[in-house]
Design a protein around this motif. Structure first.
Motif, PDB file in Angstrom:
ATOM      1  N   UNK A 103       0.845  -1.178   0.000  1.00  0.00           N
ATOM      2  CA  UNK A 103       0.000   0.000   0.000  1.00  0.00           C
ATOM      3  C   UNK A 103       0.885   1.234   0.000  1.00  0.00           C
ATOM      4  N   UNK A 104       0.606   2.155  -0.943  1.00  0.00           N
ATOM      5  CA  UNK A 104       1.383   3.387  -1.056  1.00  0.00           C
ATOM      6  C   UNK A 104       0.431   4.537  -0.761  1.00  0.00           C
ATOM      7  N   UNK A 105       0.726   5.292   0.279  1.00  0.00           N
ATOM      8  CA  UNK A 105      -0.153   6.368   0.740  1.00  0.00           C
ATOM      9  C   UNK A 105       0.427   7.723   0.369  1.00  0.00           C
ATOM     10  N   UNK A 106      -0.461   8.601  -0.153  1.00  0.00           N
ATOM     11  CA  UNK A 106      -0.096   9.963  -0.536  1.00  0.00           C
ATOM     12  C   UNK A 106      -0.916  10.920   0.328  1.00  0.00           C
ATOM     13  N   UNK A 107      -0.279  11.547   1.291  1.00  0.00           N
ATOM     14  CA  UNK A 107      -1.004  12.466   2.163  1.00  0.00           C
ATOM     15  C   UNK A 107      -1.350  13.749   1.415  1.00  0.00           C
ATOM     16  N   UNK A 108      -2.550  14.247   1.686  1.00  0.00           N
ATOM     17  CA  UNK A 108      -3.065  15.500   1.097  1.00  0.00           C
ATOM     18  C   UNK A 108      -3.238  15.400  -0.411  1.00  0.00           C
ATOM     19  N   UNK A 109      -3.298  14.170  -0.945  1.00  0.00           N
ATOM     20  CA  UNK A 109      -3.527  14.002  -2.394  1.00  0.00           C
ATOM     21  C   UNK A 109      -4.523  12.876  -2.636  1.00  0.00           C
ATOM     22  N   UNK A 110      -5.254  13.004  -3.704  1.00  0.00           N
ATOM     23  CA  UNK A 110      -6.182  11.958  -4.139  1.00  0.00           C
ATOM     24  C   UNK A 110      -5.649  11.349  -5.418  1.00  0.00           C
ATOM     25  N   UNK A 111      -5.678  10.010  -5.483  1.00  0.00           N
ATOM     26  CA  UNK A 111      -5.215   9.317  -6.680  1.00  0.00           C
ATOM     27  C   UNK A 111      -6.360   9.332  -7.694  1.00  0.00           C
ATOM     28  N   UNK A 112      -6.099   9.934  -8.852  1.00  0.00           N
ATOM     29  CA  UNK A 112      -7.116  10.044  -9.894  1.00  0.00           C
ATOM     30  C   UNK A 112      -7.111   8.825 -10.801  1.00  0.00           C
ATOM     31  N   UNK A 113      -5.961   8.374 -11.180  1.00  0.00           N
ATOM     32  CA  UNK A 113      -5.844   7.230 -12.067  1.00  0.00           C
ATOM     33  C   UNK A 113      -4.452   6.663 -12.032  1.00  0.00           C
ATOM     34  N   UNK A 114      -4.284   5.418 -12.511  1.00  0.00           N
ATOM     35  CA  UNK A 114      -2.967   4.788 -12.513  1.00  0.00           C
ATOM     36  C   UNK A 114      -2.907   3.749 -13.610  1.00  0.00           C
ATOM     37  N   UNK A 115      -1.691   3.396 -13.965  1.00  0.00           N
ATOM     38  CA  UNK A 115      -1.463   2.369 -14.977  1.00  0.00           C
ATOM     39  C   UNK A 115      -0.172   1.653 -14.648  1.00  0.00           C
ATOM     40  N   UNK A 116      -0.114   0.338 -14.945  1.00  0.00           N
ATOM     41  CA  UNK A 116       1.094  -0.460 -14.736  1.00  0.00           C
ATOM     42  C   UNK A 116       1.894  -0.450 -16.030  1.00  0.00           C
ATOM     43  N   UNK A 117       3.170  -0.130 -15.944  1.00  0.00           N
ATOM     44  CA  UNK A 117       4.027  -0.039 -17.119  1.00  0.00           C
ATOM     45  C   UNK A 117       5.315  -0.809 -16.884  1.00  0.00           C
ATOM     46  N   UNK A 118       6.021  -1.051 -17.958  1.00  0.00           N
ATOM     47  CA  UNK A 118       7.361  -1.639 -17.949  1.00  0.00           C
ATOM     48  C   UNK A 118       7.446  -2.871 -17.050  1.00  0.00           C
ATOM     49  N   UNK A 119       6.717  -3.880 -17.389  1.00  0.00           N
ATOM     50  CA  UNK A 119       6.812  -5.168 -16.694  1.00  0.00           C
ATOM     51  C   UNK A 119       8.077  -5.886 -17.141  1.00  0.00           C
ATOM     52  N   UNK A 120       8.843  -6.409 -16.166  1.00  0.00           N
ATOM     53  CA  UNK A 120      10.098  -7.075 -16.524  1.00  0.00           C
ATOM     54  C   UNK A 120       9.845  -8.359 -17.308  1.00  0.00           C
ATOM     55  N   UNK A 121       8.635  -8.939 -17.185  1.00  0.00           N
ATOM     56  CA  UNK A 121       8.244 -10.088 -17.988  1.00  0.00           C
ATOM     57  C   UNK A 121       6.729 -10.047 -18.175  1.00  0.00           C
ATOM     58  N   UNK A 122       6.251 -10.398 -19.356  1.00  0.00           N
ATOM     59  CA  UNK A 122       4.823 -10.235 -19.669  1.00  0.00           C
ATOM     60  C   UNK A 122       3.889 -10.969 -18.701  1.00  0.00           C
ATOM     61  N   UNK A 123       4.354 -12.078 -18.137  1.00  0.00           N
ATOM     62  CA  UNK A 123       3.496 -12.868 -17.256  1.00  0.00           C
ATOM     63  C   UNK A 123       3.029 -12.085 -16.019  1.00  0.00           C
ATOM     64  N   UNK A 124       3.738 -11.022 -15.655  1.00  0.00           N
ATOM     65  CA  UNK A 124       3.347 -10.248 -14.482  1.00  0.00           C
ATOM     66  C   UNK A 124       2.028  -9.503 -14.694  1.00  0.00           C
ATOM     67  N   UNK A 125       1.631  -9.319 -15.962  1.00  0.00           N
ATOM     68  CA  UNK A 125       0.406  -8.572 -16.258  1.00  0.00           C
ATOM     69  C   UNK A 125      -0.814  -9.237 -15.618  1.00  0.00           C
ATOM     70  N   UNK A 126      -0.775 -10.566 -15.522  1.00  0.00           N
ATOM     71  CA  UNK A 126      -1.940 -11.284 -14.995  1.00  0.00           C
ATOM     72  C   UNK A 126      -2.199 -11.008 -13.519  1.00  0.00           C
TER      73      UNK A 126
END
Length: 543
Positions: A103-126
């Motif tokens: 869990x990554x917490x950002x004080x005084x900020x709201x997370x609007x959106x996120x995306x996973x990028x640069x996987x070291x191997x494609x199998x991690x996408x699952x």
């Protein structure tokens, strides 16, 4: 139990120089890195911090459902396996029904959106997305939540091989605080736990490790490196600037009892202390106290008593006792063996009230023969001469008789007998004499009794300070004066053993230390000449 080497300060520093880097290596690469889940915050910047080019305005004016974001910011996170073994779902220290591992917490900020990028191997996408009849959606444990004014990114329990990684790009906006106020650093919360034996499980339960690209090593490793550097610098400084006296080549343990000359006692005592300091690791002990040295004759007698009490066979020797004498021992001692150690300087000492600094050999003979009884007769003050002597059998007294009083055509001379038993009873208006048992007592009496004349080992007289050392025929007590034949008052110092001491005894080892090793430096320090430095060491005569 002996390990075959001595633990001195330099050896301890050398050992630490090996142990510290080894422990740091084990900690850093075996314990810490066995199971280490690392992270990096590779970017955390406001969209408004971009250069004010026309195209940059698009970033600052991002929207969410038609609403313009309040101070939008971009964050790029990297999560990696920084350990030596793989990380599996069961390693994450979270409840079994909780699919979130980090869990990554950002004080005084709201997370609007996120995306996973640069996987070291494609199998991690699952681990991040799943497919069903409704299409693609986020996997369990992955997504965005909130905690009051803080936004939280939930990352799933991703299986990571050693060196594997993935990145998360997120868009956030301000949810609290003053406009333009600096945002706090994101807070990561996760743990891993081992599942093998108890020790490994303890060693592996480590906090999530920050692995920024500029990080050199973990804090324990940095401490180890600092200690290693300190040890190396200290050892180098010792090698360059500190030359410790090497231990005797044959350190021997045990207890050695010393006896004999009070004049030679200061030099022998200092040598004994150094030997014990160097050989203490072997259990060497040489106790020295006020009753240790009682004079040459008494020392020889004490050595004989020790041998008789120990019932030493005729063909054997006593390894725990030594006696030192000024000159050869008086009397018949068939079981004792003598070894010359050094020749020592002696000097006449006089009370300051006598106002005398030099006497001729003939004047000294006449004083001790009773023919001169007042210092005025030799150019001094009008004060009666009070002779303070050592007891008969004293090596210092014997040396005075043999080397100074006998000569000039006079029949064999001797020191006159005392007129009183206690020096305090000497009459102040007429000449007299008294006797004392030890050199320190003689020096005190000469300093206290007006007109007193005595004799002492030269270094002890110099240290006393309250008496005047008398030149003989204008020559001071120096080794040069002895060796060129101008100064007569000196004597060979002998060490006596009861039979031949065993080669492995502390008595034999201490004698070797005195004659052939570091003890020679001590003898020179006290103004004595080691016999090993003379032309004929067994005779120990000046050149």
């Amino acid at each position: 139990m002996s390990l075959g080497f001595e633990w001195d300060f330099g050896a301890i520093v050398a050992a630490l120089s090996v142990v510290i880097p080894f422990m740091a290596f084990v900690w850093e690469f075996v314990v810490v890195r066995r199971k280490r889940l690392g992270y990096r915050v590779q970017m955390d910047t406001l969209a408004t911090d971009t250069a004010h080019a026309p195209s940059a305005d698009v970033l600052a004016r991002m929207h969410d459902d038609g609403r313009e974001l309040d101070e939008p910011s971009f964050v790029l996170l990297r999560v990696e396996n920084a350990g030596l073994t793989e990380i599996v779902e069961g390693d994450y220290l979270t409840p079994q029904n909780d699919w979130t591992g980090i869990r990554v917490t950002f004080r005084d900020r709201r997370v609007v959106g996120l995306a996973v990028t640069e996987l070291s191997q494609p199998e991690l996408r699952d681990f991040f997305i799943t497919q069903d009849e409704n299409g693609t959606r986020e996997a369990e444990g992955f997504g965005i939540t909130g905690d009051g004014d803080a936004g939280v990114i939930n990352l799933p329990k991703v299986k990571l091989n050693t060196g594997a990684h993935y990145k998360v790009l997120a868009v956030l906006e301000r949810s609290a605080g003053e406009p333009g106020e600096r945002f706090s650093t994101p807070v990561f919360r996760a743990d891993v736990s081992g599942r093998n034996n108890r020790w490994v499980r303890w060693a592996s339960r480590l906090k999530l490790a920050r692995t920024e690209s500029h990080t050199f090593a973990s804090r324990p490793a940095l401490v180890g490196i600092a200690l290693l550097t300190t040890a190396v610098l200290l050892q180098s400084s010792l090698a360059l600037f500190w030359r410790a006296e090497p231990p005797p080549l044959d350190c021997v343990g045990g207890t050695l009892r010393l006896h004999g000359s009070t004049a030679f006692a200061p030099a022998v005592t200092e040598a004994a202390e150094r030997y014990v300091e160097l050989c203490g690791g072997k259990g060497a002990a040489i106790p020295v106290g006020p009753a240790t040295f009682q004079g040459s004759t008494e020392g020889v007698n004490a050595l004989e008593r020790a041998g008789e009490e120990a019932r030493v066979p005729v063909d054997a020797g006593l390894g725990g006792h030594l006696a030192f004498t000024d000159g050869r021992a008086v009397g018949n001692h068939p079981r004792l063996l003598a070894r010359p150690i050094a020749y020592s300087l002696f000097t006449l000492v006089v009370n300051k009230d006598a106002e005398v600094q030099n006497l001729s050999s003939q004047q000294i003979r006449d004083i001790y023969a009773g023919e001169i009884t007042n210092w005025s007769e030799v150019g001094g003050a009008s004060v009666p001469i009070q002779l303070v002597n050592r007891h008969r059998g004293s090596g210092t007294r014997t040396a005075l008789e043999e080397r100074v009083l006998n000569g000039g055509g006079r029949p064999r001379a001797a020191v006159r007998e005392a007129t009183v038993a206690d020096c305090a009873a000497l009459a102040r208006d007429e000449p007299g004499g008294c006797e004392v048992g030890r050199t320190p007592a003689l020096l005190r009496e000469v300093a206290d009794v007006p007109g007193a004349l005595g004799y002492s080992e030269a270094a002890s007289a110099a240290a006393a300070g309250d008496v005047v050392r008398v030149r003989i025929d204008g020559v001071p007590a120096t080794l040069d004066g002895v060796e060129d034949g101008r100064y007569p008052y000196w004597q060979i110092e002998f060490a006596y053993t009861y039979g031949e001491p065993p080669a492995g005894s502390i008595a034999a080892a201490f004698l070797r230390y005195l004659t052939d090793q570091g003890g020679k430096d001590v003898l020179r320090q006290f103004g004595d000449r080691p016999c090993s430095e003379t032309r004929f060491p067994l005779l120990c005569e000046p050149a």
